[in-house]
Design a protein around this motif. Structure first.
Motif, PDB file in Angstrom:
ATOM      1  N   TYR B   4       0.818  -1.213   0.000  1.00 19.07           N
ATOM      2  CA  TYR B   4       0.000   0.000   0.000  1.00 19.07           C
ATOM      3  C   TYR B   4       0.853   1.265   0.000  1.00 19.07           C
ATOM      4  O   TYR B   4       0.442   2.288  -0.508  1.00 19.07           O
ATOM      5  N   ASP B   5       2.078   1.185   0.598  1.00 16.67           N
ATOM      6  CA  ASP B   5       2.925   2.377   0.616  1.00 16.67           C
ATOM      7  C   ASP B   5       3.312   2.795  -0.797  1.00 16.67           C
ATOM      8  O   ASP B   5       3.536   3.956  -1.075  1.00 16.67           O
ATOM      9  N   ILE B   6       3.411   1.799  -1.677  1.00 16.00           N
ATOM     10  CA  ILE B   6       3.791   2.121  -3.058  1.00 16.00           C
ATOM     11  C   ILE B   6       2.557   2.441  -3.896  1.00 16.00           C
ATOM     12  O   ILE B   6       2.497   3.458  -4.569  1.00 16.00           O
ATOM     13  N   LEU B   8      -0.400   3.414  -3.097  1.00 16.27           N
ATOM     14  CA  LEU B   8      -1.231   4.559  -2.704  1.00 16.27           C
ATOM     15  C   LEU B   8      -0.453   5.871  -2.627  1.00 16.27           C
ATOM     16  O   LEU B   8      -0.987   6.892  -2.216  1.00 16.27           O
ATOM     17  N   LYS B   9       0.829   5.831  -3.022  1.00 14.19           N
ATOM     18  CA  LYS B   9       1.651   7.034  -2.968  1.00 14.19           C
ATOM     19  C   LYS B   9       1.086   8.113  -3.895  1.00 14.19           C
ATOM     20  O   LYS B   9       0.855   7.866  -5.068  1.00 14.19           O
ATOM     21  N   ASN B  10       0.841   9.281  -3.367  1.00 10.42           N
ATOM     22  CA  ASN B  10       0.335  10.422  -4.158  1.00 10.42           C
ATOM     23  C   ASN B  10      -0.988  10.144  -4.858  1.00 10.42           C
ATOM     24  O   ASN B  10      -1.244  10.677  -5.932  1.00 10.42           O
TER      25      ASN B  10
END
Lengths: 251, 629
Positions: B4-6, B8-10
């Motif tokens: 999700y960190d990647i 959902l980034k921006n």
């Protein structure tokens, strides 16, 4: 990522089973301070959504929440510090008003039973300090990037320890500010898996709030690290909250 | 596993993609043998507000060996991120890609969401055309009110669920599980058996033949045992309909973020333009005591601050007085407000007003639909100007100063006089405010907001054969109406006529439109229900390049003797009734609602209890309960 239920949260100074019963003299309500963790996927919900989620949880838990009078009655909640979308925290504080006394244990148990562990109340007491007394917050910031190395960690460490001019943007203005006065005891270390860990305290006062994203932005512009790619990301965890001396835990 | 960190980034509103809501259903994959991905072809905020999705999610998940998850259309910024990171479309609960599921189901409620169906299938890596999907691909199924004419989507779906799915979808899961277990499963065999269950339409089993002029010559069945028409399914005893006692609570703001208490299904009125009013017959009610229990149960499970009594026409619920009485016993002290959407002016009373106005009431909305009595009779709205003004008076006396009025332009037989009538009626509402002695003073007086839609002829309505006004004519009427509205207290909003035209093409479309949808996907169409992504010109280009004449489906009108694309579907109402109603419309004759007199629409054959339909009741040896309001 550290799990909220295993993290050694601070010891609760208030007895678990003693009623919180300090009535506000004017409106016959009781203000209770709760300490909670917002972790996991809930890092992606905004402050406004958090308020709504908390409010519904209180109602589901059938806690004696006080409602404001007027056209749109709603529970009153005030938060100590803002938290950006995407960041996790083990240590958030909020004040909520109740209509009758309950014990910290009752409040925590009832609330946590209706939530799923991503939003966990671990503390409840009569407020000790003013909400505005919260001054330093400690963070763990992890940067995952293919360029991460022990030497980069060293360079970042000295970056955060020296003067650090950044362009701070608000809705109307844009100016260069040295943010180093708002950073306390930074330390940067290299973790084995291409990750760098930053530990520090950042100012959370009303006037000088420093968002951890400035530290990430400063590092990426200084060392040319782009986090806008598929093999890199950052994570931020707020771990504790202190008074102006940076040592006394906020309660 | 999704990072999700990647992903959902921006991304705007990341809360749309995380799932994990309180009340969602998570199961152990190893103990589940039939997995459904329930897709809503619009963004999270819209889909999460859909009551049908909530009901079916819960009725499928009621079984241990079936797991139903949710999936919504990713917003274009997420589409780009998914393509960059080669992430296929996933279901929220498990994070698993849709291609791993047994069933991929779409809720089809709006014609302009068809492009999003193909968009989502493509993002999931599932072949778009049913003939290109193999034994290991998911079965793609559609349901919802658009499936009363599923033909434009016939090429893309393996089957359609016609009517109410709370019972039929679990039955379909049963069939799937048993055929998988005894080894008799092949897609073809399963679809054949499914069409015997009742309420399932397999488009590939019916071939359509056309006349040289493009009209339909007939349908040819692939197997003899297939039904000639597919009859819709209904829940006969609405009290016993599956009720989701546990329901997901979104973290982020959605459109309908409140308790939706479905008090009845179907509408007894019979407005001649209204598809829902026809296809959801017969009317079935829930008993007030049960509804009160269900509302309490939902409140305890959610903590919502508002309960919306939902149905097509809530003030026609015969025991509304009893229900609100029961609800108010506990809602007021908990600061829970009651909302009654879809009020009818003729049944709106002071008593009702008092009940809903205790906490947080908002604007009141009425739908006269047409500006003159003559035209209201044509459309069988059965509301008089006096009733509308009286209802507004009630609202004004209670301190309201905002009224929203819904109208439609483009009804059959409409003239400029009818359009002027909209303006006159609105001015009369303004006038009646200032005549009301108990009105709210100060605060800038009254605000009347007109929301004017353009008529779209829909299948299974008495107006299903009607010509739609041309784009030029609709735009002329919109401008004419603007020119006659002179009252400064009246705010005039109208819908884009171009959207209504595309909607009409797909509402009454046939299978030939499949190639236009396919081409639209190839050109990247999605979110056509959203103004910012809808392009009329782009649609005209698609139609031109795929040799589709939009006029054929819109301004041409359909002949009463013509075979209609949706003649394969049986919603209970007979064609003879619809024709008669059409003729009565042209004669300016109103038809009484089901409570007053049975007009013999045909829906009684479907059965149903706790209903206003006397024919249905006499079939099960009952008489109608007395109306208590």
């Amino acid at each position: 990522m550290v799990q909220p239920n295993t993290f050694p949260l601070r010891e609760n100074r208030c007895p678990e089973d003693q009623l919180m019963d300090e009535y506000h003299p004017q409106n016959e309500t009781i203000t209770v301070r709760i300490g909670f963790a917002k972790t996991g996927l809930l890092r992606f919900i905004s402050h406004l959504d958090l308020q709504k989620t908390m409010k519904r949880a209180f109602l589901r838990a059938d806690l004696p929440v006080w409602f404001s009078e007027g056209y749109n009655p709603h529970p009153k909640m005030v938060f100590a510090t803002p938290l950006s979308v995407g960041m996790e925290s083990l240590c958030e504080f909020a004040d909520i008003r109740l209509t009758k006394p309950i014990t910290p244990r009752m409040l925590k148990d009832s609330f946590n039973r209706v939530m799923d562990g991503n939003l966990t109340v671990w503390h409840a007491s009569t407020p000790v300090f003013k909400l505005t007394d919260a001054y330093w917050s400690s963070y763990e910031i992890v940067l995952v990037h293919p360029n991460a190395s022990p030497s980069l960690a060293l360079e970042m460490d000295s970056l955060y320890k020296g003067p650090l001019p950044v362009v701070k943007r608000t809705k109307s203005t844009e100016k260069e500010v040295d943010i180093s006065p708002f950073i306390r005891i930074p330390s940067v270390s290299y973790e084995e898996v291409g990750a760098i860990r930053i530990r520090c305290q950042l100012c959370v006062s009303n006037t000088d709030f420093l968002n951890p994203s400035y530290l990430i932005a400063a590092a990426s512009s200084r060392f040319g690290l782009s986090f806008d790619r598929a093999d890199s990301h950052w994570s931020v965890l707020r771990t504790d909250l202190f008074l102006k001396d940076g040592v006394t835990p906020f309660l | 596993m999704l990072n999700y960190d990647i992903i959902l980034k921006n991304i705007s509103k990341p809360g749309r993609y995380i799932g994990g809501e309180i009340g969602q259903t998570v199961k152990d994959k190893s103990s589940v043998h039939c997995r459904w991905a329930f897709c809503f072809p619009d963004c999270y905020e819209i889909g999460m507000s859909n009551l049908g999705l909530r009901l079916l999610y819960s009725s499928l998940n009621a079984r241990d060996d079936v797991w139903c998850e949710r999936c919504f259309a990713p917003w274009p910024d997420m589409e780009q991120r998914m393509r960059e990171t080669a992430t296929p479309l996933w279901a929220l609960e498990s994070g698993d890609p849709l291609s791993l599921f047994d069933f991929v189901a779409f809720s089809l409620g709006y014609e302009l969401s068809y492009t999003n169906v193909l968009y989502m299938l493509e993002l999931a890596g599932i072949p778009l055309l049913s003939c290109d999907r193999g034994e290991d691909d998911p079965i793609v199924i559609g349901g919802g009110c658009c499936t009363y004419n599923p033909e434009p989507l016939a090429d893309f779906f393996d089957l359609f669920s016609i009517g109410e799915g709370e019972e039929s979808l679990p039955e379909l899961s049963d069939l799937y599980l048993s055929m998988k277990k005894d080894g008799s499963y092949t897609k073809e065999a399963f679809l054949r058996k499914a069409s015997e269950l009742g309420g399932f339409y397999v488009p590939s089993f019916y071939q359509v033949h056309y006349h040289p002029d493009g009209t339909i010559a007939g349908f040819e069945k692939k197997y003899d045992e297939l039904p000639d028409t597919v009859q819709k399914r209904i829940i006969r005893n609405f009290d016993k309909a599956h009720f989701p006692s546990k329901t997901y609570i979104p973290y982020i703001d959605t459109v309908q973020d409140r308790i939706m208490l479905e008090v009845m299904r179907g509408c007894p009125r019979g407005c001649r333009f209204c598809q829902a009013g026809m296809v959801y017959r017969p009317v079935r009610e829930k008993t007030p005591e049960l509804l009160n229990e269900q509302a309490k149960c939902l409140y305890e499970a959610t903590g919502y601050e508002e309960i919306s009594l939902s149905s097509l026409s809530v003030s026609d619920y015969t025991r509304l007085s009893r229900l609100t009485e029961l609800l108010l016993e506990w809602t007021d002290e908990r600061r829970v407000s009651l909302a009654l959407p879809s009020l009818r002016a003729d049944t709106f009373t002071k008593e009702l007003m008092d009940r809903i106005s205790t906490i947080r009431t908002s604007t009141l909305t009425f739908a006269p639909e047409a500006g003159t009595q003559r035209l209201r009779d044509v459309i069988n709205k059965n509301v008089t100007e006096e009733e509308i003004l009286r209802a507004c008076q009630v609202a004004f006396s209670a301190g309201k100063n905002q009224v929203k009025l819904y109208f439609m332009i483009g009804h059959p037989t409409e003239t400029n006089e009818d359009l002027s009538g909209i303006s006159e009626l609105s001015s009369d509402v303004v006038h009646s405010f200032y005549q009301c002695p108990d009105r709210e003073r100060g605060r800038g007086g009254i605000q009347v907001t007109l929301s004017v839609a353009a008529f779209v002829p829909k299948p299974f309505t008495p107006f299903q054969w009607e010509k739609q006004d041309s784009l030029e004519e609709t735009e002329r009427k919109q401008q004419y109406l603007r020119s006659v509205i002179t009252d400064r207290k009246v705010k005039y909003n109208y819908h884009d006529a171009k959207v209504g035209r595309i909607e009409a093409v797909f509402a009454r479309g046939d299978r030939k439109l499949g190639r236009a949808l396919l081409e639209a996907r190839r050109r990247g169409f999605r979110f056509d229900a959203w103004e910012e992504y809808f392009s009329y010109q782009a649609w005209m280009d698609v139609f031109r390049d795929t040799e589709i004449d939009p006029d054929y489906y819109t301004t041409r009108g359909f002949g009463e003797d013509e075979i209609l694309p949706w003649d394969l579907i049986d919603c209970g109402i007979t064609k003879a009734f619809l024709k008669e109603e059409r003729h009565r419309a042209y004669a300016g004759l109103v038809t009484p609602n089901c409570m007053e007199h049975c007009s013999g629409c045909g829906a009684a054959k479907l059965g149903g209890e706790e209903t206003w339909c006397n024919r249905t009741l006499s079939r099960c040896g009952k008489t109608a309960a007395p109306k208590t309001n």
